[in-house]
Design an enzyme around this catalytic site. Structure first.
Site, short mmCIF file in Angstrom:
data_model
loop_
_atom_site.label_atom_id
_atom_site.label_comp_id
_atom_site.label_asym_id
_atom_site.label_seq_id
_atom_site.Cartn_x
_atom_site.Cartn_y
_atom_site.Cartn_z
N LYS A 34 -23.81 -28.17 -19.40
CA LYS A 34 -24.35 -28.91 -17.97
C LYS A 34 -25.82 -28.65 -18.10
CE LYS A 34 -24.11 -24.55 -15.29
NZ LYS A 34 -23.54 -23.85 -14.18
N GLY A 40 -26.90 -21.87 -24.41
CA GLY A 40 -26.36 -21.00 -23.34
C GLY A 40 -27.27 -19.91 -23.18
N LYS A 51 -35.99 -10.73 -26.57
CA LYS A 51 -36.64 -10.05 -27.69
C LYS A 51 -38.06 -10.43 -27.72
CE LYS A 51 -33.27 -8.20 -27.27
NZ LYS A 51 -31.92 -8.62 -26.58
N GLY A 115 -18.45 -29.97 -17.16
CA GLY A 115 -17.07 -30.43 -17.46
C GLY A 115 -16.18 -29.72 -16.38
N THR A 145 -17.66 -20.99 -21.39
CA THR A 145 -18.46 -21.07 -20.15
C THR A 145 -19.42 -19.76 -19.84
OG1 THR A 145 -16.62 -20.99 -18.83
CG2 THR A 145 -17.39 -23.00 -19.17
N GLY A 146 -19.20 -18.71 -20.52
CA GLY A 146 -19.98 -17.67 -20.49
C GLY A 146 -19.95 -16.88 -19.18
N VAL A 239 -27.34 2.45 -4.61
CA VAL A 239 -28.15 1.62 -4.09
C VAL A 239 -27.67 0.99 -2.78
CG1 VAL A 239 -29.51 -0.66 -4.25
CG2 VAL A 239 -29.85 0.99 -5.96
N HIS A 446 -36.39 4.87 -51.23
CA HIS A 446 -37.38 5.87 -50.61
C HIS A 446 -38.78 5.41 -50.55
CE1 HIS A 446 -38.83 9.88 -49.55
NE2 HIS A 446 -39.69 9.53 -50.39
P1 FAD Z 1 -22.89 -18.31 -22.80
O1 FAD Z 1 -24.06 -17.98 -23.63
O2 FAD Z 1 -23.35 -17.62 -21.08
O3 FAD Z 1 -23.00 -19.88 -22.56
C1 FAD Z 1 -22.24 -20.54 -21.70
C2 FAD Z 1 -22.61 -21.93 -21.55
O4 FAD Z 1 -21.72 -22.63 -20.83
C3 FAD Z 1 -24.04 -22.04 -20.55
O5 FAD Z 1 -24.85 -22.86 -21.51
C4 FAD Z 1 -23.55 -22.70 -19.29
O6 FAD Z 1 -24.48 -23.84 -18.79
C5 FAD Z 1 -22.40 -23.39 -19.79
N1 FAD Z 1 -21.40 -24.05 -18.71
C6 FAD Z 1 -20.80 -22.96 -17.93
N2 FAD Z 1 -20.06 -23.87 -17.21
C7 FAD Z 1 -19.97 -25.24 -17.58
C8 FAD Z 1 -19.19 -26.37 -17.37
N3 FAD Z 1 -18.29 -26.44 -16.29
N4 FAD Z 1 -19.55 -27.60 -18.06
C9 FAD Z 1 -20.54 -27.56 -19.04
N5 FAD Z 1 -21.27 -26.40 -19.38
C10 FAD Z 1 -20.92 -25.41 -18.70
N6 FAD Z 1 -26.15 -10.32 -26.36
C11 FAD Z 1 -26.25 -9.87 -27.59
O7 FAD Z 1 -25.59 -9.87 -28.44
N7 FAD Z 1 -27.40 -9.29 -28.21
C12 FAD Z 1 -28.81 -9.49 -27.39
O8 FAD Z 1 -29.83 -8.81 -27.46
C13 FAD Z 1 -28.44 -9.93 -25.89
N8 FAD Z 1 -29.36 -9.84 -24.92
C14 FAD Z 1 -29.43 -10.14 -23.81
C15 FAD Z 1 -30.21 -10.39 -22.96
C16 FAD Z 1 -30.22 -10.73 -21.56
C17 FAD Z 1 -31.34 -10.60 -20.65
C18 FAD Z 1 -28.81 -11.45 -21.19
C19 FAD Z 1 -28.76 -12.04 -19.89
C20 FAD Z 1 -27.82 -11.61 -22.19
C21 FAD Z 1 -27.97 -10.77 -23.25
N9 FAD Z 1 -26.71 -10.78 -24.21
C22 FAD Z 1 -27.13 -10.10 -25.62
C23 FAD Z 1 -25.65 -11.35 -23.97
C24 FAD Z 1 -25.39 -12.62 -24.53
O9 FAD Z 1 -26.39 -13.60 -24.11
C25 FAD Z 1 -24.05 -13.39 -24.15
O10 FAD Z 1 -22.90 -12.44 -24.43
C26 FAD Z 1 -23.76 -14.34 -24.80
O11 FAD Z 1 -24.57 -15.63 -24.50
C27 FAD Z 1 -22.22 -14.91 -24.39
O12 FAD Z 1 -22.11 -16.28 -24.95
P2 FAD Z 1 -21.02 -17.45 -24.69
O13 FAD Z 1 -20.97 -18.37 -25.68
O14 FAD Z 1 -19.80 -16.73 -24.16
O15 FAD Z 1 -21.68 -17.85 -23.17
#
Ligand code: FAD
Length: 453
Positions: A34, A40, A51, A115, A145-146, A239, A446
């Protein structure tokens, strides 16, 4: 109407890796995202930008507080937040552009828009910036979709002063006092960034320990070391609210003595976890079942209750980690073509990128006790490491838990310099079911931090 073998919804580390693997395995693949940029949460507002800022702030902190001990003097040291944030944006851009390249290289159709399911085999993509919606037909779907930051219902987040991690990655000034609600991974990484840059940082945590899902000893040591850079911790504090008046935010909490306490700052970061994101997917149209905490229900093959529809990453059970999502992306792609992949969830490491870094894999000591497992513990402090003394990074330790009878390594937990990389050795050893003695007999260069293993 365009037809696909597989449609992946979401381009995070779960989705883009799944799409690439599907394409490599000869499946005609579409990827729906989207946002205008791919990658993501991880690439845009998660792992990578955090990082980048952790590295920048670490340079400043070292120049400010560590260089002198090495005999290096600096005058007029300054922080240019605009430049730091712009650099971070550049790092993000290079990464997300890399994904565009990978999609092209693997001949994956990227469809930009939201989607949602029309039914089990049709998905409509509604463009976010106007234009016509298009519907595609697909044999398989991978939902990736995370997640989104969890909101506390009693706190109105204005995303300017009362913020989530997304906004915390874009502050173009050094806060005077940042109040961080939550002492988990994201809260502590953000707290580290701003404390190193000179902000006063107060972490208010509901539990009595930091990073509570990791081995207990790690959170204890981390709290001690982060205290040295000035972060103040208010443990076992519940909190109850956060309000904003002008540029001042006031956070209220109940302390362990049941008294009300207040924290006044110029920013309040709410970092109390993340929740699966399924809004707009219209899962009901495909008949997809959910489970607790808003997650999509999947079986051992990551398939939903609807054959041919899978879900991976943060939107399903398990650790919310980028590399876990990636593993699951590969797993589902290979499952779809009839292969028999495997994921060992026990061996997915967890890392916190504070300084010192924290990492763990396998069972924690608390879990072994709970299971009544007979184990032995070996622990090595970095203050006894020559390499750590040379660099001045003597906080922390490496702890190895091994089966009392067989000596098989059951868990490795570390806090110390560069151990985010060192944990890979523990994962490798455990993947090959090494004994503690196997690792002890391997030659470690070492002097290195790795010798602590
Ligand atoms: P996401 O990366 O969340 O991607 C989902 C995607 O789906 C998004 O782009 C979203 O826009 C899209 N989407 C959602 N719904 C729709 C739809 N209906 N249609 C089209 N697109 C859609 N993890 C680590 O392993 N190491 C780290 O150092 C780390 N640091 C992090 C730091 C921060 C600040 C945050 C917030 C998270 C961190 N994470 C880290 C966690 C990591 O980012 C997530 O676990 C990972 O991104 C999950 O991947 P994913 O593919 O499941 O989903």
């Amino acid at each position: 109407m365009n037809q696909y073998d597989v449609t992946v919804i979401g381009s995070g580390p779960g989705g883009y890796v799944a799409a690439i693997r599907c394409a490599q395995l000869g499946l005609k693949t579409a990827l729906i995202e989207k946002y205008p940029t791919l990658g993501g949460t991880c690439l845009n507002v998660g792992c990578i930008p955090s990082k980048a800022l952790l590295d920048s702030s670490e340079h400043y902190h070292n120049a400010h507080s560590v260089f002198a001990e090495h005999g290096i003097g600096l005058e007029n040291l300054t922080v240019d937040m605009n430049r730091m944030i712009d650099r971070k944006a550049g790092v993000v851009k290079a990464n997300v552009d890399g994904i565009v390249y990978l999609m092209k290289k693997n001949k994956i159709d990227v469809l930009t828009g939201v989607g949602s399911f029309v039914d089990k085999t049709h998905i409509i993509i509604a463009p976010t910036e106007g234009g016509e919606a298009q519907t595609i037909e697909t044999k398989n779907v991978i939902i990736a979709t995370g997640s989104k930051p969890t909101v506390l219902p009693f706190i109105a987040q204005d995303k300017e002063r009362i913020i989530t991690s997304t906004e915390a990655l874009n502050i173009r000034e050094v806060p005077k006092h940042m109040v961080v609600i939550g002492g988990g991974v994201i809260g502590l990484e953000m707290a580290s960034i701003y404390a190193r840059l000179g902000a006063k940082v107060s972490v208010v945590e509901f539990m009595d320990s930091l990073i509570p899902t990791m081995d207990r000893g790690l959170g204890k040591e981390l709290k001690r070391v982060l205290g040295k850079i000035g972060i103040e911790f208010f443990m076992s504090h519940k909190v109850t609210g956060a309000t904003r008046a002008g540029d001042v935010v006031t956070v209220t909490a109940t302390n362990p003595k049941k008294e009300e306490v207040t924290f006044e700052g110029d920013y309040c970061l709410v970092a109390v976890g993340r929740a699966p994101y399924t809004a707009a997917l219209n899962l009901e149209a495909a008949g997809i079942e959910m489970e607790e905490r808003g997650r999509i229900k999947v079986d051992a093959h990551l398939q939903t209750n609807v054959p041919g529809i899978y879900a991976i990453g943060d939107v399903v059970r398990g650790a919310m980690l980028a590399h876990k999502a990636e593993e699951e992306g590969m797993f589902v792609a290979e499952t779809i073509v009839g292969q028999k992949p495997h994921i060992n969830y026990l061996l997915i490491p967890g890392v916190v990128y504070t300084w010192p870094e924290v990492a763990g894999v396998g069972y924690t000591e608390e879990q072994l006790k709970e299971q009544g497992k007979a184990y032995k513990v070996g622990s090595f402090p970095f203050k006894a490491s020559g390499r750590a003394r040379a660099s001045g990074d003597t906080d922390g330790f490496v702890k190895v838990l091994a089966d009392k009878t067989t000596d098989e390594i059951l868990g490795v937990h570390m806090i110390g310099p560069r151990i985010a990389d060192l944990i890979a050795e523990a994962v490798t050893a455990m993947e090959f079911r090494a004994s503690a003695e196997d690792v002890a007999r391997m030659s470690h260069a070492h002097p290195t931090y790795a010798e602590a293993m």
